[in-house]
Design an enzyme around this catalytic site. Structure first.
Site, mmCIF file in Angstrom:
data_model
loop_
_atom_site.group_PDB
_atom_site.id
_atom_site.type_symbol
_atom_site.label_atom_id
_atom_site.label_comp_id
_atom_site.label_asym_id
_atom_site.label_seq_id
_atom_site.Cartn_x
_atom_site.Cartn_y
_atom_site.Cartn_z
ATOM 1 C CG HIS A 171 -1.593 1.310 1.489
ATOM 2 N ND1 HIS A 171 -2.361 1.952 0.541
ATOM 3 C CD2 HIS A 171 -1.607 2.100 2.596
ATOM 4 C CE1 HIS A 171 -2.824 3.081 1.054
ATOM 5 N NE2 HIS A 171 -2.381 3.198 2.300
ATOM 6 C CG HIS A 176 1.635 5.319 7.230
ATOM 7 N ND1 HIS A 176 1.616 4.117 7.897
ATOM 8 C CD2 HIS A 176 2.920 5.761 7.298
ATOM 9 C CE1 HIS A 176 2.830 3.831 8.323
ATOM 10 N NE2 HIS A 176 3.637 4.816 7.984
ATOM 11 N N GLY A 221 4.751 4.912 14.182
ATOM 12 C CA GLY A 221 3.852 4.982 15.328
ATOM 13 C C GLY A 221 2.383 5.028 14.966
ATOM 14 C CG ASN A 222 1.240 6.080 11.095
ATOM 15 O OD1 ASN A 222 0.685 7.154 10.968
ATOM 16 N ND2 ASN A 222 2.493 5.882 10.681
ATOM 17 N N GLY A 223 0.270 2.645 13.950
ATOM 18 C CA GLY A 223 -0.511 1.557 14.518
ATOM 19 C C GLY A 223 -0.847 1.798 15.975
ATOM 20 N NE ARG A 224 4.627 1.194 19.333
ATOM 21 C CZ ARG A 224 5.509 1.176 18.346
ATOM 22 N NH1 ARG A 224 5.432 2.090 17.404
ATOM 23 N NH2 ARG A 224 6.455 0.263 18.291
ATOM 24 C CB VAL A 225 -1.335 6.985 16.798
ATOM 25 C CG1 VAL A 225 -2.401 8.080 16.716
ATOM 26 C CG2 VAL A 225 -0.040 7.567 17.369
ATOM 27 N NE ARG A 247 -1.995 -1.482 18.334
ATOM 28 C CZ ARG A 247 -1.155 -1.511 17.313
ATOM 29 N NH1 ARG A 247 -1.622 -1.735 16.083
ATOM 30 N NH2 ARG A 247 0.141 -1.317 17.480
#
Length: 423
Positions: free
Chosen positions: A193, A237, A242-246, A248
């Site tokens: 992606h 993105h 840190g996108n995944g943590r943010v 969640r």
């Protein structure tokens, strides 16, 4: 000619960030925020309606038998669990014991493990602040660009320099906490992606904020928006890392605002990490929701409406599974029996159970009532209370303040043995 190029871009793995800078003669193509549409489901089938109803009912029942003060303290243990599974999604296996030591500022001497502990401590600090602000009715719109930047900034505020260096494709960039990607240098690729170009992120986030604002939505619509926003934020993105943590943490804040937060007694990260049947589901479903529209019967946006509906259904099933799972793990109807077993296992005086039982029922207990509750002499009762505080099963906000139930890992392993993996 132009139509041919556009058609080619439609059937290739989408590299729209390149299209955004493509120029043919005097015609310039600009990547627009409409690329993330559809953002919401226009219609909801009976399966999703039933999921929303079940999730609302089960989350309302979770923790209802627990005093609010005890529930708030139990949420501390759930934050460790949430952090553990969120890190696991990132490939960072930080054990619950390491996380607990990090919260006590007991950091590992090796740089790698120490950095993981710092990361875990930051996650819990940010989530605790989200919970506090919600309790004080001061939590802003969770989909607002300002809130999302604040979460990212707070997560990395104490990060060592090494955690701010993002490496890839033969280059290294320093990430500024709380700042979106903003230049051509900030081009990224996630799996197959291509997120929006750095220069377009601000515009995409404005659109994201507008589409996912909770203020005009009712509870059912907020729950749907929580699921869709989780994917679309990762699709944009906005940060170098840190996108995944943010996302969640944003989902956690959205759950609170949507009325399904259940005092913080369940974790979306645990569900995403474990899936419904396999651990790889999260990444597969996120990738599936990236799909382009498949013909005229698949919505009117750039992305597939059908894929968004399938992702939303899966996400809500995961949430419901976790609320149900936590209800079973906590088994609050029999918690008093496990407290008695805890006293016996730790070799404490039998009168310790009377103290724990009273605190469980009342939420907190003034220290001066220890003798009356236990039937022991004043000094003996005071010593027993000090022992329970030293054990960590009781604690207070001030040295002489009333005591309430606390849930250190030693106690959690006895009271809620399935909360963390055995390993």
């Amino acid at each position: 000619m132009i139509g041919r190029i556009l058609a080619d871009f439609r059937i290739l793995p989408y590299n729209v960030s390149l299209l955004s800078r493509l120029r043919i003669g005097k015609v310039a193509f600009e990547e627009t925020p409409a690329r993330i549409e559809p953002c919401l489901l226009d219609e909801t089938g009976p399966e999703i309606v039933d999921l929303i109803a079940a999730l609302s009912a089960s989350s309302s029942a979770l923790g209802i038998r627990l005093h609010a003060r005890s529930a708030a303290n139990l949420a501390d243990a759930v934050r460790i669990m949430n952090c553990y599974y969120s890190n696991l999604i990132e490939g960072h296996n930080t054990t619950p014991r390491e996380i607990e030591r990090a919260l006590a500022d007991q950091l590992d001497p090796t740089e790698e493990r120490r950095n993981l502990q710092v990361e875990a401590r930051a996650h819990i600090r940010v989530q605790r602040d989200i919970d506090r602000r919600f309790a004080e009715a001061a939590l802003p719109e969770p989909a607002s660009a300002e809130f999302i930047r604040d979460v990212h900034r707070a997560f990395y505020v104490d990060a060592p320099e090494a955690m701010l260096i993002v490496r890839g494709t033969g280059r290294a960039l320093r990430m500024v906490p709380g700042e979106f990607r903003s230049t051509a240098e900030h081009e990224v690729m996630v799996g197959r992606h291509w997120p929006p170009a750095g220069e377009r992120v601000a515009a995409f986030m404005q659109h994201f904020e507008k589409r996912y604002r909770f203020e005009p939505l009712r509870m059912g619509s907020r729950i749907l928006a929580m699921a869709a926003a989780h994917h679309r934020l990762n699709y944009i993105h906005p940060f170098l890392d840190g996108n995944g943590r943010v996302s969640r943490l944003m989902s956690h804040a959205m759950a609170l605002h949507a009325g399904i937060g259940a005092h913080g007694l369940w974790s979306v990260s645990r569900g995403l990490a474990r899936g419904l049947e396999s651990r790889g589901e999260y990444k597969r479903m996120m990738d599936h929701a990236d799909s382009l529209r498949q013909g005229d019967l698949d919505g009117r946006g750039n992305l597939s409406l059908r894929a968004l509906a399938e992702f939303t259904t899966w996400f809500l099933q995961v949430c419901l599974d976790q609320v149900t799972c936590m209800s079973g793990l906590f088994a609050l109807d029999t918690l008093i029996e496990r407290l008695k077993f805890y006293v016996e296992q730790r070799g404490l005086k039998p009168e310790a159970f009377a103290l724990l039982e009273q605190v469980l029922q009342r939420g907190e207990l003034p220290r001066g009532e220890a003798a009356r509750v236990t039937g022991l002499k004043e000094r003996t009762a005071r010593d027993l209370l000090s022992t329970l505080v030293a054990e960590g099963i009781l604690g207070s906000d001030t040295p002489k303040g009333p005591v309430s139930l606390r849930f250190p890992l030693d106690a959690v392993e006895v009271l809620f043995p399935g909360l963390f993996p055995k390993a």
